[in-house]
Design a protein around this motif. Structure first.
Motif, PDB file in Angstrom:
ATOM      1  N   ARG A 190      -0.991  -2.395   3.384  1.00 22.64           N
ATOM      2  CA  ARG A 190      -0.370  -1.747   4.543  1.00 22.64           C
ATOM      3  C   ARG A 190       0.159  -0.364   4.161  1.00 22.64           C
ATOM      4  O   ARG A 190       0.008   0.618   4.909  1.00 22.64           O
ATOM      5  N   LEU A 191       0.777  -0.279   2.984  1.00 23.30           N
ATOM      6  CA  LEU A 191       1.287   0.996   2.493  1.00 23.30           C
ATOM      7  C   LEU A 191       0.166   2.012   2.321  1.00 23.30           C
ATOM      8  O   LEU A 191       0.281   3.169   2.753  1.00 23.30           O
ATOM      9  N   LYS A 192      -0.922   1.584   1.707  1.00 23.13           N
ATOM     10  CA  LYS A 192      -2.047   2.497   1.473  1.00 23.13           C
ATOM     11  C   LYS A 192      -2.654   2.973   2.790  1.00 23.13           C
ATOM     12  O   LYS A 192      -2.987   4.154   2.950  1.00 23.13           O
ATOM     13  N   LYS A 193      -2.797   2.064   3.750  1.00 21.05           N
ATOM     14  CA  LYS A 193      -3.401   2.435   5.028  1.00 21.05           C
ATOM     15  C   LYS A 193      -2.510   3.418   5.791  1.00 21.05           C
ATOM     16  O   LYS A 193      -2.997   4.364   6.418  1.00 21.05           O
ATOM     17  N   GLU A 194      -1.187   3.198   5.740  1.00 18.58           N
ATOM     18  CA  GLU A 194      -0.274   4.032   6.515  1.00 18.58           C
ATOM     19  C   GLU A 194       0.055   5.354   5.833  1.00 18.58           C
ATOM     20  O   GLU A 194       0.245   6.370   6.502  1.00 18.58           O
TER      21      GLU A 194
END
Length: 240
Positions: A190-194
């Protein structure tokens, strides 16, 4: 007010909670508060937590009557603790000692890193004790996770000790997770995508723990082990 709060999810931990260790840490670390989440325990966990709370104003308790699982227990706690600068979490059995979570926070603050992960890398000078079969299974899963999903060169996504800048944590924990056991992987995905790969390379740091001891009482069921490939696929398709 302390600038940091550590979340400790608890499910039937009455026989494992090291009350003296938590009391000593709280007494000697005024820069920390601690938030225990009683996740629908059916033993005496809540009674023990209430005793701890009565001893120190820096100890908070969140009580769920029904078990929600570790991911949701931590997520709900994060969203209730928005007043702190940093949020962390670790397992109630203290397989990661409290001194280690304090060290991770110091690194996060000193180096101005927004997401710090503890890592169970067995190197000279460290004391990492883990059963061989759990280590082997963990390495197979971790290798697949990083090479197939995250691609962030992270050795150990599943270590239960993490420190996160709270404004980032509020963003990452806002929505429920699709998985339970693998929510740490989902959190990083989620961190990488956002935030993007460049952000992750500069603001995520993996720190080898100096001490981690496996107590042997895993809360992961055999059925959850069997679900691992399906949960990994779920994360892949959700965050690709």
């Amino acid at each position: 007010m302390p600038s940091s709060c550590i979340i400790i999810p608890c499910y039937n931990e009455a026989k494992r909670l090291n009350v003296d260790a938590f009391k000593a840490f709280q007494k000697n670390n005024s820069n920390f508060d601690m938030c225990f989440v009683n996740d629908g325990s059916t033993d005496d966990t809540m009674s023990i937590l209430n005793e701890l709370k009565n001893l120190d104003s820096g100890i908070k308790i969140i009580n769920f009557k029904l078990n929600k699982g570790k991911a949701e227990a931590i997520r709900h706690a994060v969203l209730k603790l928005s007043e702190y600068d940093y949020i962390g979490y670790l397992d109630a059995d203290l397989s990661t000692p409290l001194a280690e979570i304090s060290r991770l926070l110091t690194i996060a603050k000193t180096e101005q890193i927004e997401f710090v992960l503890g890592s169970r890398i067995k190197i000279i000078g460290s004391s990492i004790q883990r059963k061989a079969y759990r280590h082997f299974f963990g390495r197979v899963v971790a290798t697949f996770i990083d090479s197939g999903i995250l691609k962030l060169d992270i050795y150990d996504t599943q270590c239960g000790a993490k420190i996160i800048k709270n404004d980032l944590a509020q963003q990452l924990f806002k929505q429920p997770f699709k998985t339970k056991w693998l929510f740490d992987v989902e959190l990083l995905a989620r961190l990488k995508k956002e935030k993007g790969l460049t952000y992750c390379k500069t603001q995520v740091k993996e720190i080898p723990l100096q001490k981690w001891h496996d107590d042997g009482d895993t809360r992961i069921t055999f059925f959850e082990f069997l679900k691992t490939p399906f949960d990994l696929l779920k994360i892949y398709w959700q965050y690709k």
